[in-house]
Design a protein around this motif. Structure first.
Motif, PDB file in Angstrom:
ATOM      1  N   THR A  69      -3.615   6.562   8.907  1.00  0.00           N
ATOM      2  CA  THR A  69      -4.457   5.417   8.568  1.00  0.00           C
ATOM      3  C   THR A  69      -4.237   4.284   9.558  1.00  0.00           C
ATOM      4  OG1 THR A  69      -4.270   6.044   6.243  1.00  0.00           O
ATOM      5  CG2 THR A  69      -5.078   3.832   6.700  1.00  0.00           C
ATOM      6  N   ASN A 125       0.862  -1.161   0.000  1.00  0.00           N
ATOM      7  CA  ASN A 125       0.000   0.000   0.000  1.00  0.00           C
ATOM      8  C   ASN A 125       0.912   1.228   0.000  1.00  0.00           C
ATOM      9  OD1 ASN A 125      -2.134   1.721   0.314  1.00  0.00           O
ATOM     10  ND2 ASN A 125      -2.542   1.210   2.463  1.00  0.00           N
ATOM     11  N   GLU A 137      -5.965   4.975  12.787  1.00  0.00           N
ATOM     12  CA  GLU A 137      -7.411   4.766  12.709  1.00  0.00           C
ATOM     13  C   GLU A 137      -7.734   3.274  12.672  1.00  0.00           C
ATOM     14  OE1 GLU A 137      -9.579   6.843  13.290  1.00  0.00           O
ATOM     15  OE2 GLU A 137      -8.695   8.795  12.865  1.00  0.00           O
ATOM     16  N   GLU A 138      -6.912   2.513  11.971  1.00  0.00           N
ATOM     17  CA  GLU A 138      -7.182   1.078  11.840  1.00  0.00           C
ATOM     18  C   GLU A 138      -6.945   0.349  13.161  1.00  0.00           C
ATOM     19  OE1 GLU A 138      -6.051   0.336   7.122  1.00  0.00           O
ATOM     20  OE2 GLU A 138      -4.552  -0.042   8.668  1.00  0.00           O
ATOM     21  N   ARG A 147     -16.403  -3.448   8.077  1.00  0.00           N
ATOM     22  CA  ARG A 147     -15.194  -4.223   7.850  1.00  0.00           C
ATOM     23  C   ARG A 147     -15.163  -4.915   6.479  1.00  0.00           C
ATOM     24  NH1 ARG A 147     -10.766  -4.598   8.034  1.00  0.00           N
ATOM     25  NH2 ARG A 147      -9.349  -5.899   9.239  1.00  0.00           N
ATOM     26  N   VAL A 197     -11.860   5.765   6.443  1.00  0.00           N
ATOM     27  CA  VAL A 197     -11.079   4.670   7.028  1.00  0.00           C
ATOM     28  C   VAL A 197     -11.657   4.332   8.398  1.00  0.00           C
ATOM     29  CG1 VAL A 197      -8.858   4.089   8.100  1.00  0.00           C
ATOM     30  CG2 VAL A 197      -8.913   5.109   5.823  1.00  0.00           C
ATOM     31  N   PHE A 198     -11.927   5.376   9.171  1.00  0.00           N
ATOM     32  CA  PHE A 198     -12.486   5.178  10.512  1.00  0.00           C
ATOM     33  C   PHE A 198     -13.798   4.400  10.446  1.00  0.00           C
ATOM     34  CE2 PHE A 198     -15.542   6.786  13.656  1.00  0.00           C
ATOM     35  CZ  PHE A 198     -14.930   6.402  14.833  1.00  0.00           C
ATOM     36  N   ILE A 213      -5.518   6.398  -0.257  1.00  0.00           N
ATOM     37  CA  ILE A 213      -5.810   5.879   1.076  1.00  0.00           C
ATOM     38  C   ILE A 213      -6.884   4.792   1.040  1.00  0.00           C
ATOM     39  CG2 ILE A 213      -6.735   6.500   3.352  1.00  0.00           C
ATOM     40  CD1 ILE A 213      -5.353   9.238   2.946  1.00  0.00           C
ATOM     41  N   VAL A 240     -13.227   0.676   8.918  1.00  0.00           N
ATOM     42  CA  VAL A 240     -12.603  -0.295   9.814  1.00  0.00           C
ATOM     43  C   VAL A 240     -13.537  -0.668  10.958  1.00  0.00           C
ATOM     44  CG1 VAL A 240     -10.863  -0.451  11.618  1.00  0.00           C
ATOM     45  CG2 VAL A 240     -10.209   0.159   9.312  1.00  0.00           C
ATOM     46  N   ASN A 241     -14.226   0.314  11.495  1.00  0.00           N
ATOM     47  CA  ASN A 241     -15.021   0.044  12.688  1.00  0.00           C
ATOM     48  C   ASN A 241     -16.420  -0.477  12.412  1.00  0.00           C
ATOM     49  OD1 ASN A 241     -13.098   0.763  14.712  1.00  0.00           O
ATOM     50  ND2 ASN A 241     -13.330   2.875  14.013  1.00  0.00           N
ATOM     51  N   ILE A 299      -9.579   9.720   5.386  1.00  0.00           N
ATOM     52  CA  ILE A 299      -9.278   9.227   6.741  1.00  0.00           C
ATOM     53  C   ILE A 299     -10.577   8.990   7.510  1.00  0.00           C
ATOM     54  CG2 ILE A 299      -8.206   9.819   8.954  1.00  0.00           C
ATOM     55  CD1 ILE A 299      -6.013   9.278   7.136  1.00  0.00           C
ATOM     56  N   TYR A 307     -17.199  12.407  11.789  1.00  0.00           N
ATOM     57  CA  TYR A 307     -15.885  11.920  12.226  1.00  0.00           C
ATOM     58  C   TYR A 307     -15.032  13.057  12.790  1.00  0.00           C
ATOM     59  CZ  TYR A 307     -10.934  10.872  11.723  1.00  0.00           C
ATOM     60  OH  TYR A 307      -9.592  10.756  11.956  1.00  0.00           O
ATOM     61  N   TYR A 322     -14.007  -2.649   3.743  1.00  0.00           N
ATOM     62  CA  TYR A 322     -12.791  -1.887   3.956  1.00  0.00           C
ATOM     63  C   TYR A 322     -11.682  -2.372   3.024  1.00  0.00           C
ATOM     64  CZ  TYR A 322      -8.991   0.567   6.101  1.00  0.00           C
ATOM     65  OH  TYR A 322      -7.926   1.391   6.278  1.00  0.00           O
ATOM     66  N   GLN A 323     -10.955  -1.436   2.444  1.00  0.00           N
ATOM     67  CA  GLN A 323      -9.925  -1.732   1.443  1.00  0.00           C
ATOM     68  C   GLN A 323     -10.466  -2.549   0.291  1.00  0.00           C
ATOM     69  OE1 GLN A 323      -6.367  -3.008   3.505  1.00  0.00           O
ATOM     70  NE2 GLN A 323      -5.661  -0.907   3.558  1.00  0.00           N
ATOM     71  N   ASN A 366      -7.198  -3.525  13.932  1.00  0.00           N
ATOM     72  CA  ASN A 366      -7.766  -4.163  12.745  1.00  0.00           C
ATOM     73  C   ASN A 366      -6.900  -4.032  11.504  1.00  0.00           C
ATOM     74  OD1 ASN A 366     -10.185  -5.046  13.920  1.00  0.00           O
ATOM     75  ND2 ASN A 366     -11.016  -2.971  13.809  1.00  0.00           N
TER      76      ASN A 366
END
Lengths: 352, 545
Positions: free
Chosen positions: A87, A77, A90-91, B407, B399-400, B490, B403-404, B396, B44, B410-411, A94
């Protein structure tokens, strides 16, 4: 406009719309299959996930070498060190990342709580100044802070003996710097350690009085020095080689290592650490070992013109030997230190 | 021949659309969901800023912050005014006069839009900067000195080049749909040309102009590449410094909230200035194209003037890129494969365009057809917030949430698409709204009166009539997504490379030839839908029912 032409136009419009849709469908499928391919790859050997604050142009080839030699798949990445660290924060637990490969110690310091202890064999490959004192990250390559100067504006005799001279009013309107750049901030942190707060502040105020031009990062300073927009910039040493490769030896800027070893020519490292949450630590360790192997270090010495950090690999012939360059005395990744540096830069008005 | 059936905007108070009953609930739910999604970044930012406590706010409201805010406001003001002027003039010349080569010129003046901000900035510096190409050329004529190109001057020039097309495109649409009989009526009543322009043309164009100007202002607020390279310190600069040192996410969030506040002020301002006029024709019959004004002896001077933005905003950047490429190739610089990044760019941007248009439809319908109901207007307003925030902030924040709370996506490209939608929704909403405003609700009412259910009316009556708006919105989002960088870096899946990420990667480490190759390909690929968007409008005009 006659009717048949109109009908034709409308049909044509539909055809364009249909092909638009078809293309999009292909796209959906393509995006979908990407994900499943990654899932399948996990069945054999888990691919290694690297968050790299160093660009693909710079480190892509050496990562590919690792893949070819070991047969391990590496997913990278790429991004900027700062936003990647944000990032990671924040992750948190996880994160899919196994390794964080940062451009500078500050980025590693920001996530140091998330990093695992590195094995001593890995740490011991590099000198003590080039690794985390807590054993959380290890330097992969070194870069020197230098002055870059325009060869049309200055000759070597006119260049300062020490970075301290840049506070002299004779440089008014002739300087460039990048106060928001993390390498620059690391240099100031080193300066505070070597010179003390008072002398550093005086120097910063002196330079501020010279109204330096503010750049967002290193490369525009190199270009500006060559163009004569500034006479001297404060940068990392290896960007110059990129310009020479693209524009040839006629390029009108060169690096200047101040003869007096001072914080201006401090050597900094790009480094990497392994994430605590990684379930692939063995592979991650092999990755770091490869980067610190003779082969890996040779790559940085010859391809990116950086300083290799292990013994037995020599730097580029054009560079002064590492022994002659200032080493930081303390850990440059300590957050408190960086914050104090930023506060100082704000107080003198260099940062907003 | 159309009868003069528009009510003059001066009698606007009579023109309020009669409040209809509440919107049907599926539309309502969808619209509110989109609005809520657009608010995620702001939510956020509040969370993160709260983490930092009072200390964050002390930092945010330091004296320097005011300084930077003023500089930001000045830049936003200068760029917005200049872009609106340039965009409106270009639109008028290319639609309403006998300018030669109108089609080619129309496409060419839109194309600066597809050049990423930091590419435009670097190439402009290379050309106009000290020691640049221009100085070399002037040197031939014995001119040695050159004004410096950085600071407010350089930043605003580069930003105007990148943003006037927003105004150009929306002003063009509005001018094309403007019924010339309106102006003729005014003239026949004895108004002079200037008075007619002021009292008839400008008020009718106003919603299009303010919508375009709003995008310009929000874009300027969020831009980082141009202001950083041209060394004009704005608020975004301060936010990036926080992320660059990755230390204080709370402070970054606090600073970003100030930007949100700034955006809200702009949105409120635009909402007020747009007023409440109605813009559809109340009778059937085709709009006949206006007879183009004859420029007379001014025809060629005006042509030259119109070409200035093409030269500065397109030919110079492309020329510098070609020069970098040739220079690098002559020195055996290695190139990278661009096929896969190009394919990724196109596919993900296409999907983003479709998703944004799909989600913009309920927002636009609510805002136009149910505007008397305040949640409709509010929803439409909040969708603009993402456009005024730097991509890194939106990314960002996602991302928060990813991820939370999400899931599985994510990505994956889904979250990336979602990010593009949050960032670029207003571009689609604006284009669709402009189309929708000019379709009389009577048609929909008639269809409904004949027994069609509301959603079938939407699909069979409304959507086909606003197709040009849908396509224009999609094209705009497509090219914005093509050139988007921070969110792509990102949010995209690991290892997913697009043309924009390749350009960034190469330019960060000063690989100029690679930067140039990928940039030229990006400009060519994004240029195709842009040309289509402009030319399609052209043929729709001669083809109007």
């Amino acid at each position: 406009m006659n009717k048949s032409k109109q009908v034709f136009r409308r049909l044509e419009g539909r055809r364009i719309f249909a092909s638009f849709l078809a293309l999009a469908m292909v796209a959906v499928v393509a995006c979908g299959s990407d994900g499943s391919a990654a899932d399948n790859a996990g069945s054999d050997s888990e691919p290694l996930v690297v968050y790299s604050g160093r660009g693909e142009s710079l480190v892509g080839p050496v990562i590919k070498q690792f893949e070819e030699l070991t047969g391990i798949e590496v997913q990278v990445n790429f991004g900027s060190t700062g936003p990647l660290a944000a990032t990671l924060l924040e992750e948190g637990g996880n994160t899919p990342a196994d390794i964080f490969f940062a451009q500078d110690p500050g980025g590693l310091g920001a996530v140091i709580e998330m990093l695992d202890d590195l094995p001593v064999e890995v740490l011991d490959r590099v000198p003590e100044w080039a690794r985390s004192p807590q054993g959380k990250w290890v330097g992969i390559s070194g870069r020197a802070r230098v002055l870059v100067y325009g060869t049309d504006s200055l000759t070597e005799d006119e260049l300062p003996r020490s970075i301290e001279e840049l506070a002299d009013p004779k440089w008014k309107g002739k300087l460039g710097w990048a106060p928001s750049n993390s390498s620059f901030q690391a240099m100031i942190t080193g300066m505070r350690q070597l010179w003390g707060e008072e002398r550093t502040r005086n120097w910063l105020e002196g330079v501020m009085d010279n109204e330096p031009k503010i750049y967002p990062k290193n490369t525009p300073q190199v270009a500006a020095a060559a163009a004569g927009e500034i006479e001297i910039g404060m940068v990392n040493h290896y960007y110059l080689y990129r310009f020479l490769a693209e524009e040839g030896d006629g390029f009108k800027a060169r690096n200047w290592f101040t003869p007096e070893a001072d914080p201006g020519s401090v050597v900094l490292v790009a480094g990497a650490g392994i994430l605590q949450e990684s379930d692939n630590k063995e592979t991650a360790r092999r990755f770091l070992e490869f980067m610190l192997s003779e082969l890996g270090q040779q790559y940085f010495a010859t391809q990116t013109h950086e300083y290799p950090l292990i013994e037995g690999v020599v730097p580029d012939r054009g560079l002064p030997p590492l022994d002659s360059i200032t080493k930081p005395e303390v850990d440059l990744s300590t957050l408190g230190d960086i914050e104090n540096t930023q506060n100082l830069l704000r107080e003198v008005g260099a940062l907003s | 021949m159309a009868i003069v059936s528009h009510v003059m905007p001066a009698r606007r108070h009579l023109l309020r659309v009669m409040p209809r009953e509440r919107p049907p609930w599926p539309l309502l739910v969808l619209g509110l969901l989109v609005g809520a999604a657009a608010l995620l970044p702001a939510y956020y930012l509040l969370l993160r800023a709260a983490d930092g406590g009072a200390e964050t706010w002390d930092h945010v409201f330091r004296a320097r912050t005011t300084d930077v805010l003023v500089r930001t406001a000045v830049l936003v003001g200068v760029v917005t005014v200049a872009s609106t002027l340039v965009g409106t003039l270009l639109a008028w010349f290319t639609i309403r006069t006998n300018l030669p080569f109108k089609k080619i010129i129309s496409v060419a003046v839109t194309l600066p839009l597809v050049i990423p901000s930091f590419v435009m900035a670097t190439t402009s510096i290379e050309f106009f900067g000290i020691g640049g190409v221009l100085q070399d050329w002037l040197g031939v004529f014995g001119m040695e000195k050159i004004a410096s190109f950085d600071g407010l001057r350089g930043a605003s020039l580069v930003l105007v080049l990148m943003t006037y097309p927003y105004v150009f495109l929306s002003a063009r649409g509005a001018l094309r749909r403007l019924d010339p009989s309106l102006e003729e009526a005014a003239r026949s009543m004895g108004y002079g040309p200037i008075k007619t322009f002021r009292l008839v043309t400008v008020p009718v164009l106003r919603p299009a102009l303010t919508a375009g100007a709003l995008l310009v202002a929000l874009y300027t607020l969020s831009d980082f590449g141009a202001v950083a390279l041209l060394r004009y310190e704005t608020f975004t600069f301060a936010i990036f410094n926080q992320y660059e040192s990755a230390l204080n996410r709370s402070l970054a969030a606090g600073l970003s909230l100030v930007l949100v506040f700034f955006a809200v002020l702009l949105l409120a301002g635009e909402g007020i200035s747009r007023g409440r006029a109605r813009y559809y024709r109340s009778t059937v019959g085709s709009i006949r194209p206006a007879a183009p004004a004859d420029l007379g002896p001014w025809k060629w001077p005006v042509t030259l003037m119109v070409l200035v933005p093409v030269v500065v905003g397109l030919l110079i950047p492309v020329g510098v890129l070609v020069w970098w490429l040739v220079r690098g190739l002559m020195r055996d610089q290695q190139m990278t494969a661009l096929l896969e990044p190009a394919f990724n760019s196109i596919s993900v941007s296409l999907l983003a365009a479709m998703a944004a248009v799909g989600l913009a439809i309920p927002v636009a319908v609510l805002a136009v057809r149910y505007r008397s109901w305040w949640p409709s207007r509010l929803t439409e307003r909040v969708t603009h917030i993402g456009f005024g925030l730097p991509g890194v902030v939106v990314a960002i924040s996602l991302v928060f949430f990813g991820v939370n709370y999400a899931r599985p996506v994510y990505q994956s490209n889904w979250l990336l698409l979602f990010g593009y939608v949050v960032l670029f929704l207003p571009a689609a909403v604006g284009a669709i709204k402009a189309s929708l405003m000019q379709v009389s609700p009577r048609l929909e009412e008639a269809a409904q009166g004949l027994g069609r259910r509301p959603w079938r009316v939407l699909v069979t009556v409304t959507l086909p009539m606003i197709a040009p708006g849908l396509f224009a919105g999609a094209a705009l989002v497509f090219l914005l997504a093509m050139k988007e960088l921070p969110a792509t870096l990102i949010l995209s899946p690991i290892g997913f490379r697009t043309l924009a990420t390749v350009i960034w990667d190469a330019s960060v480490d000063a690989f100029f030839a690679r930067t140039a190759a990928a940039s030229l390909l990006l400009i060519a690929l994004a240029g195709i839908p842009t040309a289509y968007m402009v030319l399609r409008g052209e043929s729709a005009r001669s083809n109007s029912r």
